[in-house]
Each structure stands twice: as C-alpha cells, then as structure tokens.
Design a protein around this motif. Structure first.
Motif, PDB file in Angstrom:
ATOM      1  N   UNK A   1     -59.110 -10.847  32.955  1.00  0.00           N
ATOM      2  CA  UNK A   1     -58.757  -9.739  33.844  1.00  0.00           C
ATOM      3  C   UNK A   1     -60.425  -9.721  34.436  1.00  0.00           C
ATOM      4  N   UNK A   2     -61.539 -10.228  34.013  1.00  0.00           N
ATOM      5  CA  UNK A   2     -62.866  -9.702  34.001  1.00  0.00           C
ATOM      6  C   UNK A   2     -62.713 -10.635  35.835  1.00  0.00           C
ATOM      7  N   UNK A   3     -61.732 -11.414  35.588  1.00  0.00           N
ATOM      8  CA  UNK A   3     -61.556 -12.148  37.217  1.00  0.00           C
ATOM      9  C   UNK A   3     -61.429 -11.622  37.802  1.00  0.00           C
ATOM     10  N   UNK A   4     -60.375 -10.524  37.894  1.00  0.00           N
ATOM     11  CA  UNK A   4     -59.444 -10.082  38.672  1.00  0.00           C
ATOM     12  C   UNK A   4     -59.969  -8.711  39.349  1.00  0.00           C
ATOM     13  N   UNK A   5     -60.760  -8.056  38.130  1.00  0.00           N
ATOM     14  CA  UNK A   5     -61.781  -7.184  38.128  1.00  0.00           C
ATOM     15  C   UNK A   5     -63.245  -7.335  39.703  1.00  0.00           C
TER      16      UNK A   5
ATOM     17  N   UNK B   1     -62.881  -9.788  42.156  1.00  0.00           N
ATOM     18  CA  UNK B   1     -62.179  -9.926  42.604  1.00  0.00           C
ATOM     19  C   UNK B   1     -62.261  -8.601  43.495  1.00  0.00           C
ATOM     20  N   UNK B   2     -61.661  -7.787  42.938  1.00  0.00           N
ATOM     21  CA  UNK B   2     -61.233  -6.096  43.878  1.00  0.00           C
ATOM     22  C   UNK B   2     -62.686  -6.012  43.935  1.00  0.00           C
ATOM     23  N   UNK B   3     -62.932  -5.729  43.210  1.00  0.00           N
ATOM     24  CA  UNK B   3     -64.594  -5.253  43.280  1.00  0.00           C
ATOM     25  C   UNK B   3     -65.414  -5.557  44.297  1.00  0.00           C
TER      26      UNK B   3
END
Length: 443
Positions: A264-268, A270-272
């Motif tokens: 979830x932290x990785x996804x955040x 990438x998105x940010x």
C-alpha cells in the motif's frame, strides 16, 4: 478533420481504424492521410477519396492502430536467446548471463544483436522501443539507420561494464550521447541505473541531478522479485521504492520496470509521484519473479506501459503476444474477468508506453498532427472470424504474423510482411554465426 492545402503523401483505407485516443473508439470505413511524416487527415472513406493523394493504399480486412511501443528491453540480448532457460533470476544473471556478457559483449555483438532485435520488432508491429544495454552509441546508430523510433537508456552500475569502466564513465558517456542526439527526430537518450541493488546512493544522486538538469528520463529495474525487496529491508530497513523516493528519483520522468511487489505504501508513492510502471509479464512469469498488479495500479491512476524485456529471458520480442498475456494475467491477479479489457490492453501497448517515455504528444495514438507511426494488422484470416469487436479479436485471437505493414514517421519499414530497409536473410545468417561461436560449435 484535415488540412488539405497540399496533396497527401499517402492515403490509407483500412476496414477498421482504432485511434486509441479517444478511448474505446473503433472507426469503420475511414481513411487516414499522411503528409510530411505526420497524420494530416482522419475521416470517413467517402471524404477521404475526394482528397488529392500521391499514393492510395486499400487495406481490406485490416485494422490500423498506432505502432506498438515496447517500453522495456535489452535489444542486443537477442543473441543470448535461449542460452540459459528455466532458471531463477539471480542464478540466471550471476551464473550465466553476466559471465556470457563479460566474454562476448563488444561493439560488434551489440550492433548485430540490436539489428536482429529491430528487425524482429518491426515484423511484430513495434514502431518504438526502449533499449537498456551496453555500447548505447552503437545501438543508437542501429536505430538511426533502421528508421525506427527508440528510447536508449544508458546502463549505469557501480562496477565496470562492457564499454564503461565505472559509473562515472557511463554517466559521462550518457551526457555526451544525450547532447549529440538531443535533436534527433526518432531517438531519445535516457539514463538507466540498472537496479537498486547494483547502484549506490551516491551514484543515484548524481543521476538524479543530471536527469533534472537535462530534463531526461530515468529507466530502472525496481521490485522485480520478492527476494530483492526482502534483501533490501534486511540490509537497510527500507524498501527499494521508498529509498528511491527518499533520494528524489520518483516522478513523471521515472520509469519503474517490473514492480511485481507493491505494498500500500508503494502504491501511494507511485500515485503521488506520477511514476510510470513498465509491466513485463512473460519475463516475470518465466523467471517466477511475481505478478505486477496491473488492474490495481490502473484503477489508482498509475500509468502502466508494457515491455517484452530481453529475448534472453522472454524469449521473444512479441509485444502483441505480451499484451495478450498481460490482459489474461491481469484478470487472474485481480480475480475479475473485467480487469484490463482489450481496449485498455491496446492502450497500454501504445499510448501508455509513449506517455512513460514522454513522447505522448508525438506518438501512441492516431491523431491529426502526431507522427505517422502506424501498424496494419490483417484480420481477414480464418482464425480471426467472425469479427464482432476487432480490438478484442486483435488482442485475444491474433498473432504477430498478422502484422502486414508498418510505418514510422510516414515511412514504410514493413511492406506486405517484407522488411524495406533491412536484409532478413543476412540478419538470420549473422545470428546463426553468433550462436555457433557462443555455443562453441564454430571452428
């Protein structure tokens, strides 16, 4: 829909035209006109036939789409195709590929391997590819001569590599090549730190500063395996993507290749950061590296492109086949049959790749004013019948042998399945000779 001040150089009249942008659109019985290497007309067939054109090509039973964009590969590794199969990533690299590279890779190897890769990709409908391999100047010369479009990522590692004795020398060569080719119409030079486990913080910081100064892209293998991530956590207490974020590398100019492990932290992150992810499903499957959660990324707004990886780990440069695998795998990973439908899969193989490379204003969709990088797929064969949705048929029922024509900047590189600027027989003979040398069968 057109500017008709001068005659068109070429008018194409396919059965279907899939512009990719706008999304989900299929135009039937439309024409596409090319002038000065760019798309100058898209409109109904009746209107198209009223235009003056130096050449008119009827393409019955064919689907026109943007040329495919192969967003990650190691072109010259075609000469290692099948050399070391059925092995895990680190064994494959450390025991087989790296020793073979140390023994065989020189400028001649890169020239012959890159030309082989270019020809294979042209015949597969690929108009633009990303290459990350040694002697990038040689690869650039191959691209220039071929008429193809490419992103050339300069490989940078902490230890000596063929053609560069240190990271500093590789970076210097990169800056020089970037300057030499800054205005090349079809080649974009980028920086390619190999992976978090082969490039230290100091070198990554140098690359970040230089990339910012030059407005250059950074292309890097990241989170390819669970082992890579776990090893980084054990050694530093930090996941590789978090480390790259801390060093300021992530952003719209960063291409994270593989990304099979995403928390979830990785996804955040990438998105940010608006980082692009390059998905290489068949290489990841063959090396048992893991599964990139494409649908999860897509729904979060991450730009996901697709790459074949090198022929040494795939074992082909078939982006149409890769896209089919990606669509199937996305459904299995997401547990949803609606994940990554055919139209989105085609977008991933065209416009998303162009966007990752910073080329989406020039290529990736069939729009007036963009470069005429176009592929014609022949859907008239028995195995494609009947046709309800031509894009579904393209993704799920069509192989690269259906690629009939390919144009880059309006110039034909493939005409009725024949290469126009490369000698296929000579390329094949050269590859066979390399195989005999490497396997020890030559005199």
């Amino acid at each position: 829909m057109t500017s008709t001040a001068a005659p068109l150089d070429l008018l194409l009249l396919p059965t279907w035209l899939v512009p990719v942008e706008p999304a989900g659109v299929v135009l039937k019985e439309h024409g596409l006109g090319i002038r000065d290497g760019c798309i100058a007309f898209i409109g109904p067939r009746d209107a198209a036939l009223k235009l003056a054109a130096r050449e008119v090509r009827e393409l019955p039973g064919m689907l026109l789409s943007p040329g495919l964009v192969n967003a990650h590969g190691h072109a010259a590794m075609t000469l290692f195709r099948g050399l070391a199969d059925d092995l895990p990533l680190m064994t494959w690299l450390e025991k087989h590929i790296w020793p073979a590279e140390a023994k065989w890779v020189d400028e001649a190897f890169v020239r012959d391997g890159t030309n082989l890769a270019i020809a294979e990709q042209i015949k597969g409908g690929i108009s633009c590819f990303s290459d990350m391999y040694f002697y990038p100047k040689v690869a650039s010369e191959c691209v220039h001569n071929s008429g193809m479009r490419a992103q050339i990522a300069l490989p940078i590692l902490d230890f000596p590599i063929p053609g560069a004795s240190s990271a500093d020398e590789a970076i210097r060569q990169g800056i020089e090549l970037f300057g030499d080719l800054k205005h090349h119409p079809r080649i974009k030079i980028t920086f390619g730190p190999h992976a978090p486990y082969t490039v230290c913080d100091a070198n990554l910081e140098k690359i970040r500063v230089i990339a910012e100064e030059l407005d250059a892209v950074i292309h890097m293998h990241v989170h390819e395996t669970a082992f890579e991530v776990q090893q980084a956590i054990e050694q530093t207490g930090e996941r590789p993507l978090a480390r790259l974020a801390r060093l300021g590398l992530l952003g719209p100019r960063f291409q994270a290749v593989h990304m099979t492990q995403i928390s979830e932290d990785d996804l955040a992150l990438l998105v940010e950061s608006n980082t692009s992810v390059i998905h290489c499903p068949e290489s990841n499957l063959k090396l048992a590296s893991g599964f990139c959660p494409v649908e999860r990324l897509w729904q979060a707004g991450v730009n996901v492109a697709i790459g074949t990886d090198g022929a040494a780990s795939n074992n082909d440069l078939d982006l149409l086949g890769e896209t089919r695998t990606a669509a199937m795998l996305a459904k299995a990973v997401a547990g949803s049959a609606t994940a990554l439908d055919a139209h989105r899969a085609l977008r991933m193989a065209t416009l998303n790749g162009a966007r990752a490379m910073g080329l989406d204003s020039q290529i990736g969709s069939l729009e007036i004013g963009k470069a005429a990088d176009i592929v014609a797929f022949d859907l008239s064969g028995l195995a494609q019948q009947p046709i309800y949705d031509p894009v579904s048929q393209l993704i799920y029922a069509t192989g690269r042998d259906c690629v009939k024509h390919l144009w880059v900047a309006g110039k034909p590189l493939l005409d009725d399945r024949q290469l126009t600027r490369m000698d296929e027989q000579q390329l094949t003979a050269t590859a066979i000779a390399w195989g005999q040398r490497i396997s020890g069968h030559s005199e």
